[in-house]
Design an enzyme around this catalytic site. Structure first.
Site, PDB file in Angstrom:
ATOM      1  N   ASN A  15       0.843  -1.209   0.000  1.00 42.49           N
ATOM      2  CA  ASN A  15       0.000   0.000   0.000  1.00 42.49           C
ATOM      3  C   ASN A  15       0.878   1.259   0.000  1.00 42.49           C
ATOM      4  OD1 ASN A  15      -3.067  -0.356   0.175  1.00 42.49           O
ATOM      5  ND2 ASN A  15      -2.317  -1.955   1.527  1.00 42.49           N
ATOM      6  N   ARG A  93      -0.350  -1.877  15.006  1.00 40.77           N
ATOM      7  CA  ARG A  93      -0.489  -1.515  16.416  1.00 40.77           C
ATOM      8  C   ARG A  93      -1.794  -0.779  16.645  1.00 40.77           C
ATOM      9  NH1 ARG A  93       2.049  -3.954  19.945  1.00 40.77           N
ATOM     10  NH2 ARG A  93       2.175  -2.209  21.377  1.00 40.77           N
ATOM     11  N   HIS A 111      -8.543  -0.841   5.577  1.00 38.09           N
ATOM     12  CA  HIS A 111      -8.945  -2.104   6.188  1.00 38.09           C
ATOM     13  C   HIS A 111      -9.455  -3.029   5.087  1.00 38.09           C
ATOM     14  CE1 HIS A 111     -10.313  -4.766   9.402  1.00 38.09           C
ATOM     15  NE2 HIS A 111     -11.442  -4.901   8.736  1.00 38.09           N
ATOM     16  N   GLU A 144     -11.451   6.396  18.230  1.00 44.97           N
ATOM     17  CA  GLU A 144     -10.920   5.660  19.388  1.00 44.97           C
ATOM     18  C   GLU A 144     -11.326   4.193  19.395  1.00 44.97           C
ATOM     19  OE1 GLU A 144     -10.936   9.735  22.088  1.00 44.97           O
ATOM     20  OE2 GLU A 144     -11.633   7.833  22.973  1.00 44.97           O
ATOM     21  N   GLY A 145     -12.209   3.817  18.460  1.00 48.57           N
ATOM     22  CA  GLY A 145     -12.579   2.400  18.376  1.00 48.57           C
ATOM     23  C   GLY A 145     -11.626   1.651  17.459  1.00 48.57           C
ATOM     24  N   VAL A 146     -11.875   0.345  17.282  1.00 48.78           N
ATOM     25  CA  VAL A 146     -11.063  -0.444  16.333  1.00 48.78           C
ATOM     26  C   VAL A 146     -11.858  -0.569  15.036  1.00 48.78           C
ATOM     27  CG1 VAL A 146      -9.967  -2.678  15.855  1.00 48.78           C
ATOM     28  CG2 VAL A 146      -9.928  -1.723  18.181  1.00 48.78           C
ATOM     29  N   GLU A 176      -7.319  -2.211  -2.717  1.00 46.49           N
ATOM     30  CA  GLU A 176      -6.724  -1.351  -1.674  1.00 46.49           C
ATOM     31  C   GLU A 176      -5.753  -0.361  -2.306  1.00 46.49           C
ATOM     32  OE1 GLU A 176      -5.124  -3.373   1.794  1.00 46.49           O
ATOM     33  OE2 GLU A 176      -6.335  -5.117   1.300  1.00 46.49           O
TER      34      GLU A 176
END
Ligand code: GRF
Length: 222
Positions: A15, A93, A111, A144-146, A176
């Site tokens: 990417n 991470r 994603h 702040e979420g995944v 992607e």
């Protein structure tokens, strides 16, 4: 003044390669990669950056006593490069609100699934095993979420009966490599605005895609 990008990687960097090529071709016309940062010193993406004489930094999370300490150093380094946007391109991470608040609405991620389906790791395999007929990939803002941030661009691909996990991963990865540079172009040319959870394009006439559809397994139900 072109926008300064930091691209964060952990692995192969295909990417990243696509971003580099789209900056060099001028498709991404208002941004430059100021630094490529990896938490993995052996990430092949670092070699890709060096091939184009792009600054690289390695910050191994194992050298830090906590996630916050790692992120504080990451923020310090990125601020030294006067970064405008952070692009997570296979960065493995989880980032805490400590980092996200330092770059609010300035972090995007790629994603390999059609969010909100199949969040988290091995999303392509999750989709394959679930038996979906369409899979795809998503570029979204990082909150702040995944994998829960507002969605910028998505691409859809069919899942074929002859597919394996690998053939599906490759089909998704090819998309992607298109939608991440496209999202970066829109972002760095200030073409996007947030309306609650919705990411909308400025000056977008009515999008005339209403008749586009795909059916899988294919049938001539047109
Ligand atoms: C990509 O499939 C991306 O969607 C996921 O990690 C992979 C990174 O691949 N987050 P690469 O390092 O860009 O080749």
């Amino acid at each position: 003044m072109k926008k300064k990008l930091a691209v964060l990687i952990s692995g192969s960097g295909t990417n990243l390669q696509s971003i580099i090529e789209n900056v060099n071709s001028g498709f991404i016309s208002n941004a430059e990669i100021a630094v490529v940062m990896s938490n993995n010193k052996d990430a092949y993406g670092l070699k890709r950056a060096l091939n184009y004489k792009i600054n690289t930094e390695v910050l191994e999370h194992s050298n830090f006593s906590s996630r916050e300490a790692f992120e504080d150093e990451l923020i310090r380094i990125l601020n030294n490069y006067n970064i405008d946007f952070v692009v997570l391109a296979g960065f493995m991470r989880i980032l805490t609100k400590n980092f996200i608040s330092a770059f609010k609405n300035k972090i995007i991620n790629i994603h390999p699934a059609l969010l909100p389906s199949f969040q988290g790791e091995d999303a392509q395999v999750q989709a394959f095993k679930y038996g979906v007929k369409f899979a795809g990939c998503t570029v979204h803002f990082v909150d702040e979420g995944v994998d829960t941030g507002a969605i910028i661009v998505q691409a859809v691909v069919p899942v074929l009966q002859k597919d394996t996990e690998e053939t599906l991963k490759k089909r998704i990865l090819n998309q992607e490599h298109k939608i991440l540079p496209y999202a970066i172009k829109l972002l760095t040319e200030d073409k996007l605005f947030l309306d609650g959870r919705k990411v909308l394009l400025l000056n977008q006439e009515t999008d005339d895609m209403k008749d586009i559809f795909m059916i899988n397994p294919y049938s001539d139900l047109s």
